[in-house]
Design a protein around this motif. Sequence first.
Motif, mmCIF file in Angstrom:
data_model
loop_
_atom_site.group_PDB
_atom_site.id
_atom_site.type_symbol
_atom_site.label_atom_id
_atom_site.label_comp_id
_atom_site.label_asym_id
_atom_site.label_seq_id
_atom_site.Cartn_x
_atom_site.Cartn_y
_atom_site.Cartn_z
ATOM 1 N N ASP A 2 0.840 -1.203 0.000
ATOM 2 C CA ASP A 2 0.000 0.000 0.000
ATOM 3 C C ASP A 2 0.877 1.257 0.000
ATOM 4 N N PHE A 3 0.212 2.415 -0.190
ATOM 5 C CA PHE A 3 0.914 3.704 -0.287
ATOM 6 C C PHE A 3 1.771 3.976 0.952
ATOM 7 N N PHE A 4 1.209 3.703 2.133
ATOM 8 C CA PHE A 4 1.923 3.964 3.385
ATOM 9 C C PHE A 4 3.206 3.145 3.482
ATOM 10 N N SER A 5 3.126 1.876 3.091
ATOM 11 C CA SER A 5 4.305 0.993 3.136
ATOM 12 C C SER A 5 5.389 1.469 2.171
ATOM 13 N N ILE A 6 4.929 1.954 0.985
ATOM 14 C CA ILE A 6 5.886 2.422 -0.036
ATOM 15 C C ILE A 6 6.650 3.648 0.460
ATOM 16 N N ILE A 7 5.895 4.657 0.975
ATOM 17 C CA ILE A 7 6.588 5.874 1.420
ATOM 18 C C ILE A 7 7.429 5.624 2.674
ATOM 19 N N SER A 8 7.002 4.674 3.508
ATOM 20 C CA SER A 8 7.812 4.308 4.692
ATOM 21 C C SER A 8 9.135 3.703 4.267
ATOM 22 N N ALA A 406 1.049 9.536 7.360
ATOM 23 C CA ALA A 406 1.585 9.568 5.991
ATOM 24 C C ALA A 406 2.135 10.948 5.645
ATOM 25 N N LEU A 410 5.985 11.772 4.484
ATOM 26 C CA LEU A 410 6.257 12.533 3.256
ATOM 27 C C LEU A 410 7.116 13.760 3.566
#
Length: 448
Positions: A2-8, A406, A410
């Motif tokens: 998911d988006f959160f995992s990617i940006i983390s 998130a 970022l």
Amino acid sequence: MDFFSIISAIDSFLWGPPLIILLVGTGIYLTLRLKLLQVAKLPLAMKLILSAKNKGDGDISSFKALCLALSATVGTGNIVGVATAVEVGGPGAIFWMWVAAFFGMATKYAEGLLAIKYRSKDEIGQVAGGPMYYIELGMGKKYKPLAVIFAVFCILVAFFGIGTFAQVNAIVDSVSLTFGVPVYITDIILTLLVAGITLGGLKSIARAASAIVPFMAVLYFVTCLGIILLHISDVPAAVALIIDSAFNGHAAVGGFAGSTIMMAMKNGIARGVFSNESGLGSAPIAAAAAKTHWPAEQGLISMTGTFIDTIIICSITGLTLVLTGVWSGDLSGAAMTNTAFSMDYGFMGGIFLTVSLALFAFTTILGWNYYGERACQYLFGIKGILPYRIIFICLVASGAFLKLEAIWILADIVNGLMAIPNLIAIIALSGVISLETKKYFEHLKENK
């Protein structure tokens, strides 16, 4: 994913070895090229804070420029960031903070020097400077895209990162917990104060910073010093523990999960850089406004910012956590520091910490408002300033009610990305830094 995992994952990678090596590596390179200037010239630099002549182009005194830079760097990172580093990396993280600060002083010197060397005037006659100007004017027009990238990241950090949400949340939460004041009341007062000061522009922000920063630094220093003096007989053992943990890691003890040398190093260096901002490119925006003829003079004054922020303020926080033993418990962040203060000061400890945290966070909001404004002015001219200020004030007003993790991750990413164009410019212009340094010290010799 998911988006959160990617940006983390991006955040962990960016603030891992790549950025740490680039930041500390630049500091080591400059330290060698400038012949340990941060040691040899520190007494002169400290003296210049109050004795600089303040003659030459510029809008504010060198002291006010330093206070403006410190207002943005001395923030929640000095209280919460140190506790987080120690919680994960153990007492050894404090030693690696010192290492980051030592080499970071050379980087901060270079930033301050280049800020004066390549500053210019905007449409209304105000001094404009910082990495976007020394990239374009120092490296050449063909590197302007690099300057634009820096300016965009700087605005994003001011809007969504260090400048708003993290600081607003720190203030409203700590005031609510300690004094029981509803979040919305603190938020309204905070927004009105920020609006009143920031709409007045640079001189208004610098005036507020030069009044608040020395007071808040002394208040926090004296409060921590009181705890250190109460445990004075344990200080040698605490320092020995910090150094031993830095090179041997630390086994699990109490609620502390244990740490390796790499964990201590990574957390100490990352949090140290995050706190003093050496190499991120923010402080030279404030340094550019100083009244001085000599780029190297402002470089020396800027260098003291890293010394004050990390070697002094972060160190006394770290020592307080180690001496009181709270580092080995289950607490984290501000709660850990709060417990350390309350152990020796009782209820008053919580009040001291809340006042310090609120002042640290408030001045960070002011400093980052100015940084973002200068980046906005570089991109859009003076017509962009008022819309920028209005958006910034609206974000401060909404910051108390936005706790999206998130957004913070970022912000962490753009904060790191901001450093890359700045460090490229510092390395590319290291010959200019060396030449200006030589010129200044020859001038001092001749005028003895």
